[in-house]
Design a protein around this motif. Structure first.
Motif, PDB file in Angstrom:
ATOM      1  N   VAL A 110       1.279 -11.019  11.434  1.00 18.13           N
ATOM      2  CA  VAL A 110       1.429 -10.631  10.034  1.00 18.13           C
ATOM      3  C   VAL A 110       0.269  -9.740   9.605  1.00 18.13           C
ATOM      4  N   GLU A 111      -0.933 -10.138   9.987  1.00 14.00           N
ATOM      5  CA  GLU A 111      -2.105  -9.322   9.644  1.00 14.00           C
ATOM      6  C   GLU A 111      -2.105  -8.012  10.427  1.00 14.00           C
ATOM      7  N   GLU A 112      -1.760  -8.066  11.697  1.00 14.27           N
ATOM      8  CA  GLU A 112      -1.749  -6.861  12.517  1.00 14.27           C
ATOM      9  C   GLU A 112      -0.754  -5.828  11.997  1.00 14.27           C
ATOM     10  N   MET A 113       0.357  -6.299  11.444  1.00 14.51           N
ATOM     11  CA  MET A 113       1.384  -5.390  10.948  1.00 14.51           C
ATOM     12  C   MET A 113       1.128  -4.934   9.515  1.00 14.51           C
ATOM     13  N   GLY A 114       0.028  -5.390   8.915  1.00 17.72           N
ATOM     14  CA  GLY A 114      -0.304  -4.968   7.565  1.00 17.72           C
ATOM     15  C   GLY A 114       0.539  -5.602   6.485  1.00 17.72           C
ATOM     16  N   LEU A 115       0.993  -6.845   6.727  1.00 15.19           N
ATOM     17  CA  LEU A 115       1.854  -7.537   5.772  1.00 15.19           C
ATOM     18  C   LEU A 115       1.108  -8.580   4.954  1.00 15.19           C
ATOM     19  N   THR A 116      -0.197  -8.633   5.071  1.00 10.37           N
ATOM     20  CA  THR A 116      -0.978  -9.628   4.330  1.00 10.37           C
ATOM     21  C   THR A 116      -0.828  -9.435   2.818  1.00 10.37           C
ATOM     22  N   HIS A 117      -0.683  -8.203   2.379  1.00 11.12           N
ATOM     23  CA  HIS A 117      -0.526  -7.920   0.946  1.00 11.12           C
ATOM     24  C   HIS A 117       0.713  -8.625   0.382  1.00 11.12           C
ATOM     25  N   PHE A 118       1.771  -8.687   1.180  1.00 14.06           N
ATOM     26  CA  PHE A 118       2.984  -9.363   0.712  1.00 14.06           C
ATOM     27  C   PHE A 118       2.787 -10.873   0.642  1.00 14.06           C
ATOM     28  N   ALA A 125       3.550  -6.720  -4.336  1.00 14.55           N
ATOM     29  CA  ALA A 125       3.987  -6.039  -3.115  1.00 14.55           C
ATOM     30  C   ALA A 125       5.396  -5.478  -3.284  1.00 14.55           C
ATOM     31  N   LEU A 126       6.272  -6.210  -3.976  1.00 18.73           N
ATOM     32  CA  LEU A 126       7.629  -5.717  -4.207  1.00 18.73           C
ATOM     33  C   LEU A 126       7.614  -4.476  -5.087  1.00 18.73           C
ATOM     34  N   VAL A 127       6.756  -4.471  -6.108  1.00 18.43           N
ATOM     35  CA  VAL A 127       6.636  -3.291  -6.957  1.00 18.43           C
ATOM     36  C   VAL A 127       6.076  -2.118  -6.151  1.00 18.43           C
ATOM     37  N   ARG A 133       4.128   2.587  -2.255  1.00 20.27           N
ATOM     38  CA  ARG A 133       2.693   2.332  -2.116  1.00 20.27           C
ATOM     39  C   ARG A 133       2.394   1.291  -1.042  1.00 20.27           C
ATOM     40  N   PHE A 134       3.384   0.469  -0.701  1.00 18.59           N
ATOM     41  CA  PHE A 134       3.221  -0.592   0.289  1.00 18.59           C
ATOM     42  C   PHE A 134       3.950  -0.166   1.557  1.00 18.59           C
TER      43      PHE A 134
END
Length: 374
Positions: A110-118, A125-127, A133-134
């Protein structure tokens, strides 16, 4: 007048899609034979340049035949399709990554794929996803293409009439952007990894190449080695390849690279499309076009499969994005065994080729039959 479809364009788009897939699977041995290992540029430059080539080739004909308004409507309709695909692709990618992360204990995918923001800010993140932007890893090329294609109506009429004037303006913007900090905003006060303000030059150059290819040119019979531009491009591509290979052995690299030249060359920015990356791609493209002037070589079976992938680049790209984390998961579960890494890389490319073949067959089956002759 613009020419028809060139199978060489489809072939290299398909090849770029395979390279992008292989480059996005960590520790993939076949990733060592992709373009990024033999020069400053990689498959991303190929993808964007050929996207500009194909867009101007397709919508330039519509503009000439049906007028500017119809061309704009069709461009923005395609842009909307790309935007919707981006939303659904990101949702599917997150589901696959979360599934893969639950089966891999040694890494945080999850962190490697850059999904931590979600995970930490799901509502924001949805916005940010809706505002482009995400953009997790693997997703960057599609938003870039959305922006570039959406802006095409602003320059397409002038590009068809005053090609070099548009290229000159595009080049000026490209040179100013890094110094003035022109880029689009991303999450966490960041910027786009592929800066559209600089990468637009490659898109415009692709469109200019499509227009140039449709103009009559005198046949040159001089040997390639007697053409100064070809020799210069070939030498630059060769030197860039040698230098890139030397990065694997720092001692050799330091011996080959004087400190003064090193300070001038590095860092090579992918975000702002560093001039040495741009020149490397243009040199490589020019040499390839000169060495492969015809398209008879695209008629063999393997080349035809690659051409089909390039013909349906959006669908094949999306499949490659979804297959990359699955291949990474399988490789991690099996301990990154060499044989399994080769297997997943080949199976992934094979599935992408099968999708291209299926879409091509489906298109032929759904096309209306020609009217019967009396």
């Amino acid at each position: 007048m613009l020419n028809g479809r060139d199978p060489r364009i489809d072939f290299f788009r398909g090849l770029a899609l395979i390279f992008i897939f292989w480059d996005h699977v960590p520790h993939n041995p076949l990733g060592q034979i992709t373009l990024r290992n033999f020069g400053f540029s990689d498959a991303a430059e190929v993808f964007v340049f050929l996207a500009g080539y194909a867009a101007v080739l397709a919508y330039g004909k519509i503009l000439q035949r049906d007028g500017y308004l119809i061309a704009c409507v069709k461009i923005w309709r395609r842009t909307w399709v790309l935007y919707v695909v981006h939303i659904f692709l990101l949702a599917m990618l997150m589901g696959i990554v979360f599934f893969a992360n639950s089966h891999v204990e040694t890494r945080d995918l999850v962190e490697e794929m850059g999904l931590t923001h979600f995970v930490t800010h799901p509502q924001q993140a949805l916005v940010d996803e809706l505002l482009l932007r995400f953009k997790p890893n693997l997703m960057d090329p599609l938003p870039l293409y959305i922006v570039l294609l959406g802006c095409l109506p602003l320059v397409l009429p002038l590009l068809l009439r005053k090609t070099w004037a548009v290229v000159a303006v595009s080049l000026t913007v490209y040179l100013l952007a890094p110094h003035l900090g022109w880029n689009l905003a991303a999450i966490a006060d960041g910027v786009w990894y592929f800066n559209p303000v600089t990468w637009q030059l490659l898109f415009v150059l692709g469109g200019a190449a499509a227009i140039h290819a449709g103009q009559p040119r005198p046949v040159k019979t001089r040997r390639l080695l007697r053409q100064p531009l070809f020799v210069a491009a070939a030498v630059y591509a060769l030197l860039a390849g040698v230098l890139t290979l030397s990065w694997r052995w720092p001692e050799i690299h330091d011996a080959l690279m004087p400190s003064a030249l090193s300070d001038l060359l590095y860092p090579i920015s992918k975000t702002d499309l560093s001039p040495v990356r741009l020149l490397h791609f243009l040199a490589l493209a020019y040499v390839t076009a000169k060495l492969l002037p015809g398209h008879a070589w695209t008629q063999n079976w393997l080349a035809q499969q690659t051409c089909r992938m390039g013909r349906y680049s959006l669908e094949v790209f999306c499949l490659g994005v979804l297959l990359a984390p699955l291949a990474d998961m399988i490789n991690a579960i099996t301990g990154d065994a060499f044989a399994m890494q080769i297997f997943t890389a080949l199976v992934g490319a094979g599935l992408m080729a099968l999708l291209g073949a299926w879409l091509d067959l489906n298109k032929r089956l759904t096309q209306p039959a020609p009217p019967a002759t009396a």
